[in-house]
Scaffold this motif. Structure first.
Motif, short mmCIF file in Angstrom:
data_model
loop_
_atom_site.label_atom_id
_atom_site.label_comp_id
_atom_site.label_asym_id
_atom_site.label_seq_id
_atom_site.Cartn_x
_atom_site.Cartn_y
_atom_site.Cartn_z
N SER A 1 0.83 -1.06 -0.15
CA SER A 1 0.06 -0.08 -0.05
C SER A 1 0.86 1.31 -0.04
N PHE A 2 0.27 2.34 -0.63
CA PHE A 2 0.81 3.53 -0.73
C PHE A 2 1.21 3.93 0.94
N GLU A 3 0.12 3.84 1.82
CA GLU A 3 0.08 4.17 3.21
C GLU A 3 1.38 3.93 3.87
N THR A 4 1.73 2.24 3.65
CA THR A 4 2.82 1.93 4.26
C THR A 4 4.18 2.59 4.02
N VAL A 5 4.15 2.82 2.69
CA VAL A 5 5.66 3.43 2.11
C VAL A 5 5.75 4.79 2.80
N ARG A 6 4.43 5.54 2.81
CA ARG A 6 4.52 6.85 3.30
C ARG A 6 4.68 6.84 4.83
N GLN A 7 4.41 6.07 5.55
CA GLN A 7 4.66 5.92 7.11
C GLN A 7 6.10 5.74 7.24
N VAL A 8 6.80 4.82 6.36
CA VAL A 8 8.34 4.63 6.62
C VAL A 8 8.81 6.11 6.25
N HIS A 9 8.46 6.80 5.28
CA HIS A 9 9.20 7.87 4.59
C HIS A 9 9.02 8.95 5.70
N GLU A 10 7.83 8.88 6.46
CA GLU A 10 7.72 10.12 7.37
C GLU A 10 8.38 10.05 8.69
N GLN A 11 8.89 8.64 8.99
CA GLN A 11 9.87 8.40 9.97
C GLN A 11 11.32 8.77 9.59
N GLY A 12 11.63 9.27 8.40
CA GLY A 12 12.75 9.46 7.91
C GLY A 12 13.89 8.53 7.57
N ARG A 13 13.19 7.49 7.19
CA ARG A 13 13.92 6.12 6.98
C ARG A 13 13.66 5.96 5.26
N ARG A 14 14.51 5.39 4.81
CA ARG A 14 14.33 4.89 3.54
C ARG A 14 13.54 3.77 3.44
N CYS A 15 12.40 3.70 2.52
CA CYS A 15 11.60 2.59 2.68
C CYS A 15 12.16 1.63 1.59
N ILE A 16 12.41 0.16 1.77
CA ILE A 16 12.70 -0.96 1.04
C ILE A 16 11.47 -1.92 0.68
N LEU A 17 11.52 -2.10 -0.37
CA LEU A 17 10.12 -2.97 -0.94
C LEU A 17 10.76 -4.36 -1.66
N ASP A 18 10.24 -5.43 -1.15
CA ASP A 18 10.79 -6.63 -1.72
C ASP A 18 9.50 -7.23 -2.55
N ILE A 19 9.63 -7.05 -3.92
CA ILE A 19 8.43 -6.91 -4.77
C ILE A 19 8.88 -8.12 -5.88
N GLU A 20 8.06 -8.92 -6.51
CA GLU A 20 8.18 -9.78 -7.48
C GLU A 20 8.15 -9.03 -8.60
N ALA A 21 8.70 -9.66 -9.80
CA ALA A 21 8.52 -9.10 -11.23
C ALA A 21 7.20 -8.50 -11.55
N GLN A 22 6.29 -9.34 -11.46
CA GLN A 22 4.90 -8.88 -11.83
C GLN A 22 4.40 -7.53 -10.97
N GLY A 23 5.04 -7.39 -9.80
CA GLY A 23 4.61 -6.18 -9.05
C GLY A 23 5.67 -5.11 -9.50
N VAL A 24 6.75 -5.22 -10.02
CA VAL A 24 7.60 -4.33 -10.59
C VAL A 24 7.12 -3.59 -11.55
N ARG A 25 6.46 -4.45 -12.38
CA ARG A 25 5.71 -4.08 -13.61
C ARG A 25 4.84 -2.85 -13.11
N GLN A 26 3.96 -3.15 -12.32
CA GLN A 26 2.95 -2.39 -11.82
C GLN A 26 3.42 -0.86 -11.34
N ILE A 27 4.51 -1.22 -10.56
CA ILE A 27 4.74 0.09 -9.84
C ILE A 27 5.61 0.86 -11.01
N LYS A 28 6.11 0.53 -11.98
CA LYS A 28 6.45 1.63 -12.92
C LYS A 28 5.24 2.24 -13.66
N ASN A 29 4.03 1.76 -13.44
CA ASN A 29 2.82 2.68 -13.81
C ASN A 29 2.35 3.62 -12.78
#
Length: 206
Positions: free
Chosen positions: A88-116
């Motif tokens: 979710s966008f929300e989980t990434v935003r929460q990490v960012h707001e903590q001043g941390r770099r967000c790391i996502l472990d994603i399958e190739a199928q998800g990578v394609r979606q993120i590019k959109n």
């Protein structure tokens, strides 16, 4: 080299099952407990022994997951073995707001979606040195049946095929030696500019 520019962008980590992504992440979070945050995915599957809701996954009913899809809450989502998984966008935003770099472990199928989306992450692919090495690692777990190993190797081939497409990933690290790969991964995670490694040919027969 300034570590700042890319440090603020999420880091999307992908690669075949068994390539060592979890080990690399565990080392990174252990060495830098306050610098990085992991994107906790939503899933419709039941918790396994020892898994904590909100830490390992956000466990939700199937209908709630469908509602979140309709609400546009997910950066990417996919179905595996009859269960749904999503970031979710929300989980990434929460990490960012903590001043941390967000790391996502994603399958190739998800990578394609993120590019959109407008997420604008750094895409990092962790590659095995060969399919023979990957098969050996999967069998070495002692938790995989031969059918499961074959299925994971077939998925690995698909992930590698996608990684070979021009522009699929910004960087490649070949995990031929865990300590060496971690040192390179650590530099990438901290936002340093490195030269991408070359994907192996994968012309060996697994």
């Amino acid at each position: 080299m300034s570590p700042r520019a890319d440090f603020l962008r999420p880091l999307v980590l992908s690669g075949p099952s068994g390539v060592g992504k979890s080990t690399l992440l565990q080392r990174l979070f252990s060495e830098f407990p306050d610098k990085f945050g992991f994107s906790v995915s939503h899933t419709t599957r039941n918790p396994r022994a020892g898994e904590v809701d909100g830490k390992h996954y956000h466990f939700v009913p199937a209908q709630r997951f469908k509602d979140l899809i309709q609400e546009g809450a997910f950066i990417e989502h996919a179905e595996f073995s009859g269960n749904h998984y999503g970031t979710s966008f929300e989980t990434v935003r929460q990490v960012h707001e903590q001043g941390r770099r967000c790391i996502l472990d994603i399958e190739a199928q998800g990578v394609r979606q993120i590019k959109n989306t407008k997420l604008n992450p750094v895409y990092l692919f962790i590659s095995p040195p060969s399919l023979v090495a990957l098969r050996s690692r999967l069998q070495g777990r002692g938790t995989e049946t031969e059918a499961s190993v074959q299925k994971r190797l077939a998925t690995a081939l698909a992930e590698v095929a996608y990684a070979q497409e021009p522009g699929a990933h910004d960087l490649v690290i070949v995990n031929d030696d865990l300590d060496r790969a971690y040192e390179v991964f650590k530099r990438v995670a901290q936002g340093e500019e490195i030269e991408s490694e070359r994907l192996p040919a994968f012309d060996d027969v697994a």
